[in-house]
Design an enzyme around this catalytic site. Structure first.
Site, mmCIF file in Angstrom:
data_model
loop_
_atom_site.group_PDB
_atom_site.id
_atom_site.type_symbol
_atom_site.label_atom_id
_atom_site.label_comp_id
_atom_site.label_asym_id
_atom_site.label_seq_id
_atom_site.Cartn_x
_atom_site.Cartn_y
_atom_site.Cartn_z
ATOM 1 C CG ASN A 1 -0.411 -0.193 2.493
ATOM 2 O OD1 ASN A 1 0.681 -0.742 2.642
ATOM 3 N ND2 ASN A 1 -1.113 0.251 3.519
ATOM 4 N N GLY B 1 1.638 -5.437 7.820
ATOM 5 C CA GLY B 1 0.685 -6.186 6.997
ATOM 6 C C GLY B 1 -0.541 -6.553 7.809
ATOM 7 C CD GLU C 1 1.540 -0.334 10.790
ATOM 8 O OE1 GLU C 1 0.382 -0.753 11.017
ATOM 9 O OE2 GLU C 1 1.882 0.199 9.737
ATOM 10 C CB CYS D 1 -2.550 0.502 8.363
ATOM 11 S SG CYS D 1 -1.153 1.599 8.506
ATOM 12 C CD GLU E 1 -7.334 -2.569 7.979
ATOM 13 O OE1 GLU E 1 -6.846 -3.707 8.116
ATOM 14 O OE2 GLU E 1 -6.667 -1.531 8.012
ATOM 15 C CD GLU F 1 7.463 0.508 11.149
ATOM 16 O OE1 GLU F 1 6.414 0.551 10.494
ATOM 17 O OE2 GLU F 1 8.521 0.027 10.743
HETATM 18 P P1 NAD Z 1 -1.923 -10.630 3.193
HETATM 19 O O1 NAD Z 1 -2.156 -10.778 4.629
HETATM 20 O O2 NAD Z 1 -1.832 -11.865 2.358
HETATM 21 O O3 NAD Z 1 -0.580 -9.803 2.903
HETATM 22 C C1 NAD Z 1 -0.278 -8.577 3.525
HETATM 23 C C2 NAD Z 1 1.202 -8.309 3.249
HETATM 24 O O4 NAD Z 1 1.968 -9.288 3.928
HETATM 25 C C3 NAD Z 1 1.593 -8.455 1.781
HETATM 26 O O5 NAD Z 1 2.532 -7.457 1.463
HETATM 27 C C4 NAD Z 1 2.218 -9.848 1.668
HETATM 28 O O6 NAD Z 1 3.219 -9.904 0.679
HETATM 29 C C5 NAD Z 1 2.812 -10.027 3.036
HETATM 30 N N1 NAD Z 1 2.815 -11.411 3.477
HETATM 31 C C6 NAD Z 1 1.819 -12.310 3.364
HETATM 32 N N2 NAD Z 1 2.174 -13.489 3.907
HETATM 33 C C7 NAD Z 1 3.447 -13.329 4.359
HETATM 34 C C8 NAD Z 1 4.364 -14.170 5.020
HETATM 35 N N3 NAD Z 1 4.066 -15.427 5.354
HETATM 36 N N4 NAD Z 1 5.581 -13.672 5.337
HETATM 37 C C9 NAD Z 1 5.916 -12.403 5.036
HETATM 38 N N5 NAD Z 1 5.077 -11.555 4.423
HETATM 39 C C10 NAD Z 1 3.862 -12.008 4.097
HETATM 40 O O7 NAD Z 1 -3.052 -9.721 2.662
HETATM 41 P P2 NAD Z 1 -3.316 -8.933 1.329
HETATM 42 O O8 NAD Z 1 -4.385 -9.623 0.546
HETATM 43 O O9 NAD Z 1 -2.071 -8.547 0.595
HETATM 44 O O10 NAD Z 1 -3.942 -7.656 2.013
HETATM 45 C C11 NAD Z 1 -5.128 -7.882 2.766
HETATM 46 C C12 NAD Z 1 -5.092 -7.278 4.115
HETATM 47 O O11 NAD Z 1 -3.804 -7.025 4.621
HETATM 48 C C13 NAD Z 1 -5.761 -5.938 4.100
HETATM 49 O O12 NAD Z 1 -7.136 -6.092 4.194
HETATM 50 C C14 NAD Z 1 -5.180 -5.246 5.289
HETATM 51 O O13 NAD Z 1 -5.935 -5.526 6.430
HETATM 52 C C15 NAD Z 1 -3.841 -5.869 5.462
HETATM 53 N N6 NAD Z 1 -2.759 -4.964 5.076
HETATM 54 C C16 NAD Z 1 -2.331 -4.087 6.023
HETATM 55 C C17 NAD Z 1 -1.342 -3.202 5.712
HETATM 56 C C18 NAD Z 1 -0.846 -2.209 6.730
HETATM 57 O O14 NAD Z 1 -0.320 -1.175 6.342
HETATM 58 N N7 NAD Z 1 -0.956 -2.506 8.022
HETATM 59 C C19 NAD Z 1 -0.799 -3.187 4.429
HETATM 60 C C20 NAD Z 1 -1.248 -4.103 3.480
HETATM 61 C C21 NAD Z 1 -2.240 -5.006 3.826
#
Ligand code: NAD
Length: 475
Positions: free
Chosen positions: A152, A228, A250, A284, A380, A457
């Protein structure tokens, strides 16, 4: 406009291309079409990255702080110089409007500027002891660090972690999101061009689960920082237990916004609507659950809907666009499901509510009278949807704000100074904005409570997260 970049891994000071490696197709979310192939790190690549970081760490740690600081400052300056070109990559990979992308690159540069200076003031402590004796508390770098960052804000979130870790004297292995490799590669290029010694920073794309297991499971990585989703954060924390690796998480939020009847309504609406649709809501700390005092509820949703109708959705490269597509194909599907569920449970659609044409678009959406049992009130949305409900009084508003297991950011709008203080005390969140959305800056700590994670952070706290303390007692 062409997608003008080379997608490579950066390990031990050298750029590695795709030969013989698996690849991931980078997609422009405005069209849904592929624009590039990013190579994925093999197990051998990860082992090389670990070995390089392990070799480089003691040398970087011992490097004079003035020199470390100068390299970070130079990297920040290069990001500023290259901001237009990097922003174009970011928009093509992630979708956000070009002006937002440029702002993100400048924000990334500001992280390097800030930590380049903050590390010079990392003094430690001297304890009071009898004459002739000494006791000092030192802060030392934690060691080799791994970072995992999302799509994001791909360059800003990477910079936030990397600038602090490098300033502290750590060597870093970063796994950025595979969706946006061009702009994060540009950050690695800036560090390389700034003169960072080889092995101090490596950039490895890969299959997320494989990379995180390999790095966290190694005894070389002493700390990792993840941004994430909550489920992935919890899974990584479990992995960290086995190797006793330190963690900063975070994770997501579901930010409440309390709108009191004494706020300046027009001014408030002029602030909240652009904030809601910034980065298509994939933030986020995006303002999402709007709780509005009963007496102004109707005026609030009418004003919100009127402003939402003026949001221009389109390709982020077009001058006229104020909101781009969602970042990947998963997001429109997830948001459609949440909106449909809310409608089925009685919510009123005041604006949008549907997917857009082509690419991964979703209309800017406003839902009114959303019941508590709607999924979107509890999970969310991470997209361009504002949900609204009414509250009666202060206690009711606080109960609504605090009812979820998340606590990242929260916002409130009121002209009453005493109420503002009470809100600051009562809301369970890591960051609170009162008549403001400015809760993220280089000099202030950013992080959550409850399921939103822990650790900070930004600010001096962001530096401490890459340090361990040592007390030395001398009789
Ligand atoms: P996701 O949970 O699959 O991935 C989120 C992020 O984590 C991605 O960048 C992905 O590459 C990374 N990731 C996933 N599995 C991982 C692992 N095992 N080890 C290391 N990194 C890993 O979800 P998504 O479909 O990409 O996004 C969905 C949800 O994730 C959103 O609805 C939101 O709630 C959350 N999100 C939060 C933030 C934030 O800034 N806190 C950013 C992106 C996504």
């Amino acid at each position: 406009m062409t997608y003008d970049t080379e997608l490579k891994l950066f390990i031990d000071g050298s750029w590695r291309s795709g030969e013989g490696r698996d690849a991931f197709t980078v997609v422009n979310p405005a069209t849904g079409g592929g624009i590039g192939e990013v190579p994925l790190a093999s197990t051998a690549d990860l082992d090389e990255a670990l070995a390089a970081a392990q070799r480089a760490y003691p040398l970087w740690r011992a490097t004079d702080v003035e020199k470390r600081s100068a390299i970070l400052r130079k990297a920040g300056a290069l990001l500023r110089e290259r901001a237009d070109a990097i922003a174009r990559l970011l928009t093509q990979e992630q979708g956000k409007p070009l002006a937002e992308a440029r702002g993100e690159v400048i924000g990334a540069a500001s992280m390097f500027d800030w930590y380049a200076e903050e590390i010079k003031r990392d003094y430690g402590r001297t304890l009071v002891r009898p004459a002739g004796q000494r006791a000092i508390v030192l802060r030392e770098p934690v060691g080799v660090v791994a970072t995992f960052t999302p799509w994001n804000f791909p360059i800003y979130l990477l910079a936030k972690k990397v600038a602090a870790a490098l300033a502290a004297g750590c060597a870093v292995i970063s796994k950025p999101p595979e969706e946006t490799p061009g702009c994060t590669g540009a950050l690695a290029r800036a560090l390389d061009d700034a003169g960072l010694p080889k092995g101090v920073f490596q950039l490895v794309h890969g299959v997320p689960d494989q990379v995180s297991r390999h790095l966290i499971g190694s005894r070389i990585v002493r700390k990792f920082s993840f941004t994430g989703s909550v489920p992935v954060g919890k899974a990584l924390m479990k992995l960290a237990a086995d190797s006793m690796t330190r963690v900063t998480l975070e994770l997501g939020g579901h930010a409440p916004v309390l709108i009191f009847d004494d706020c300046d309504l027009d001014k408030t609406l002029d602030m909240v609507v652009p904030q809601k649709f910034r980065n298509a809501g994939q933030v986020c700390v995006s303002p999402t659950r709007f709780y509005v005092q009963e007496s102004i509820y109707d005026a609030f949703i009418t004003g919100f809907a009127a402003r939402t109708a003026k949001v221009v959705t389109g390709d982020g490269l077009a001058d006229t666009t104020s909101m781009g597509p969602l970042a990947n194909a998963r997001r429109p599907a997830a948001i459609s499901a949440l909106v449909d569920d809310a409608k089925a449970k009685g919510a009123r659609v005041m604006a949008g509510g549907e997917r857009g044409e082509g690419g991964f678009f979703f209309q800017p959406t406003l839902l009114a009278d959303v019941p508590l049992d709607a999924d979107i009130m509890n999970n969310e949305p991470f997209g361009p949807v504002a949900v609204t409900a009414r509250f009666k009084d202060f206690d009711d508003a606080i109960a609504q704000a605090n009812r979820l297991p998340f606590g990242l950011a929260a916002f409130a709008f009121t002209e009453n100074g005493r109420r503002a203080n009470l809100l600051g005390d009562a809301i369970e969140a890591g960051m609170i904005g009162i008549n403001s959305f400015g809760v993220s800056s280089a000099d202030s700590p950013f992080g959550g409570v409850k399921d939103s994670g822990f650790g900070s952070e930004g600010g001096k706290e962001g530096l401490e997260t890459y340090q361990v303390v040592k007390a030395i007692h001398q009789a």
